[in-house]
Scaffold this motif. Structure first.
Motif, short mmCIF file in Angstrom:
data_model
loop_
_atom_site.label_atom_id
_atom_site.label_comp_id
_atom_site.label_asym_id
_atom_site.label_seq_id
_atom_site.Cartn_x
_atom_site.Cartn_y
_atom_site.Cartn_z
N GLU A 17 0.83 -1.21 0.00
CA GLU A 17 0.00 0.00 0.00
C GLU A 17 0.86 1.26 0.00
OE1 GLU A 17 -3.28 0.38 -0.42
OE2 GLU A 17 -3.40 -1.78 -0.69
N GLN A 18 1.95 1.26 0.78
CA GLN A 18 2.83 2.42 0.82
C GLN A 18 3.52 2.63 -0.52
OE1 GLN A 18 3.10 4.83 3.25
NE2 GLN A 18 4.12 5.82 1.53
N ARG A 19 3.94 1.54 -1.15
CA ARG A 19 4.59 1.66 -2.47
C ARG A 19 3.62 2.26 -3.48
NH1 ARG A 19 8.70 1.58 -5.73
NH2 ARG A 19 8.50 0.53 -7.73
N ILE A 20 2.38 1.80 -3.48
CA ILE A 20 1.39 2.32 -4.42
C ILE A 20 1.15 3.81 -4.14
CG2 ILE A 20 -1.02 2.18 -5.16
CD1 ILE A 20 -0.85 -0.86 -4.54
N THR A 21 1.03 4.18 -2.88
CA THR A 21 0.85 5.59 -2.52
C THR A 21 2.02 6.42 -3.04
OG1 THR A 21 -0.44 5.03 -0.56
CG2 THR A 21 0.61 7.20 -0.58
N ASP A 22 3.24 5.94 -2.84
CA ASP A 22 4.43 6.66 -3.32
C ASP A 22 4.42 6.79 -4.84
OD1 ASP A 22 5.24 6.79 -0.68
OD2 ASP A 22 6.75 5.18 -0.86
N LEU A 23 4.03 5.73 -5.55
CA LEU A 23 3.99 5.77 -7.02
C LEU A 23 3.00 6.82 -7.53
CD1 LEU A 23 4.07 1.93 -7.77
CD2 LEU A 23 5.88 3.59 -8.32
N VAL A 24 1.83 6.88 -6.91
CA VAL A 24 0.82 7.85 -7.35
C VAL A 24 1.28 9.26 -7.01
CG1 VAL A 24 -1.55 8.67 -7.02
CG2 VAL A 24 -1.09 6.23 -7.27
N GLU A 25 1.81 9.46 -5.81
CA GLU A 25 2.30 10.80 -5.44
C GLU A 25 3.39 11.27 -6.39
OE1 GLU A 25 3.41 10.47 -1.31
OE2 GLU A 25 1.32 10.58 -0.64
N ARG A 26 4.30 10.37 -6.77
CA ARG A 26 5.36 10.73 -7.71
C ARG A 26 4.79 11.04 -9.10
NH1 ARG A 26 9.38 6.26 -8.30
NH2 ARG A 26 7.88 5.51 -9.82
N ALA A 27 3.80 10.24 -9.53
CA ALA A 27 3.18 10.48 -10.84
C ALA A 27 2.51 11.84 -10.88
CB ALA A 27 2.19 9.37 -11.16
N VAL A 28 1.82 12.20 -9.80
CA VAL A 28 1.16 13.51 -9.73
C VAL A 28 2.21 14.62 -9.72
CG1 VAL A 28 -0.24 15.02 -8.26
CG2 VAL A 28 -0.93 12.64 -8.63
N ARG A 29 3.21 14.48 -8.87
CA ARG A 29 4.26 15.49 -8.74
C ARG A 29 5.00 15.72 -10.05
NH1 ARG A 29 8.06 12.98 -5.52
NH2 ARG A 29 9.12 12.41 -7.42
N ASP A 30 5.31 14.60 -10.76
CA ASP A 30 6.10 14.69 -11.99
C ASP A 30 5.25 14.85 -13.24
OD1 ASP A 30 8.23 14.34 -10.29
OD2 ASP A 30 8.59 12.25 -10.86
N HIS A 31 3.92 14.97 -13.07
CA HIS A 31 3.00 15.11 -14.22
C HIS A 31 3.24 14.03 -15.27
CE1 HIS A 31 1.82 18.95 -12.54
NE2 HIS A 31 3.10 19.28 -12.45
N GLU A 32 3.29 12.78 -14.81
CA GLU A 32 3.55 11.67 -15.72
C GLU A 32 2.43 11.56 -16.75
OE1 GLU A 32 4.72 8.02 -13.81
OE2 GLU A 32 6.09 9.08 -12.47
N PRO A 33 2.79 11.36 -18.03
CA PRO A 33 1.79 11.36 -19.11
C PRO A 33 0.70 10.30 -18.97
CG PRO A 33 4.02 11.42 -20.01
CD PRO A 33 4.14 11.22 -18.53
#
Length: 188
Positions: A17-33
């Motif tokens: 769950e923490q890994r998934i949270t980190d992945l989404v937060e990074r995607a939002v922060r980095d504006h991943e396509p």
């Protein structure tokens, strides 16, 4: 199950769950396509919760299968094959690359109370990119359409405002109309 195994599983679940949270937060922060295809994160609580749940599911899937491209589910060459979302059930919802022209496919199994629903990742991604639709709306619309078949609803190609129409706007029509709900209820 022993307390030791239960604790180990709970710890793993927390880490996942923490890994998934980190992945989404990074995607939002980095504006991943790939995340842009889902549309912007909503401000109201209910819609935001739905948006975050979809983003978490996509992020976990991309992480599990090493998808790095801009398409939410990857492209044909990177797609790992059929993924059973509801494994262990008598019915399946699968996402895969099937080499056909449909976005979604419904097939009743032997008993009629079991079914197989498939979503084609290559065609879904192409449809999303070609029409500028959001990922979550197209997947929701296509999945709901295929479940409509499981509820005995037929295709209505001449009624584009209905969920069961192949010509519907999948970015707008993501659930059944009142008429379709009533039609399905009349069978039961």
């Amino acid at each position: 199950m022993t307390d030791e195994y239960r604790l180990a599983l709970e710890q793993r679940a927390t880490l996942i769950e923490q890994r998934i949270t980190d992945l989404v937060e990074r995607a939002v922060r980095d504006h991943e396509p790939w995340l842009a295809a889902q549309g912007p994160e909503a401000n109201d609580t209910g819609t935001r919760h739905s948006w975050q749940a979809a983003a978490r599911m996509i992020a976990a899937y991309r992480d599990r299968y090493g998808i790095t491209g801009t398409a939410p589910l990857g492209n044909h060459s990177s797609f790992p094959g059929n993924i059973s979302v509801f494994s262990g059930c008598t019915s399946d919802l699968r996402v895969g690359s099937y080499g056909d022209t449909w976005l979604g496919f419904y097939r009743p199994l032997i008993t009629g109370s079991q079914y197989d629903i498939r979503l084609d990742s290559v065609n879904l991604n192409a449809h999303i990119n070609a029409n500028g639709y959001t990922f979550s709306n197209v997947v929701r619309s296509t999945t709901a359409h295929e479940f409509g078949h499981a509820l005995r609803l037929g295709d209505h190609s001449n009624l584009p405002t209905r969920l069961m129409s192949s010509s519907r706007n999948r970015n707008v029509i993501t659930g059944p109309t009142t008429t379709e709900v009533n039609e399905s209820n009349s069978y039961y």
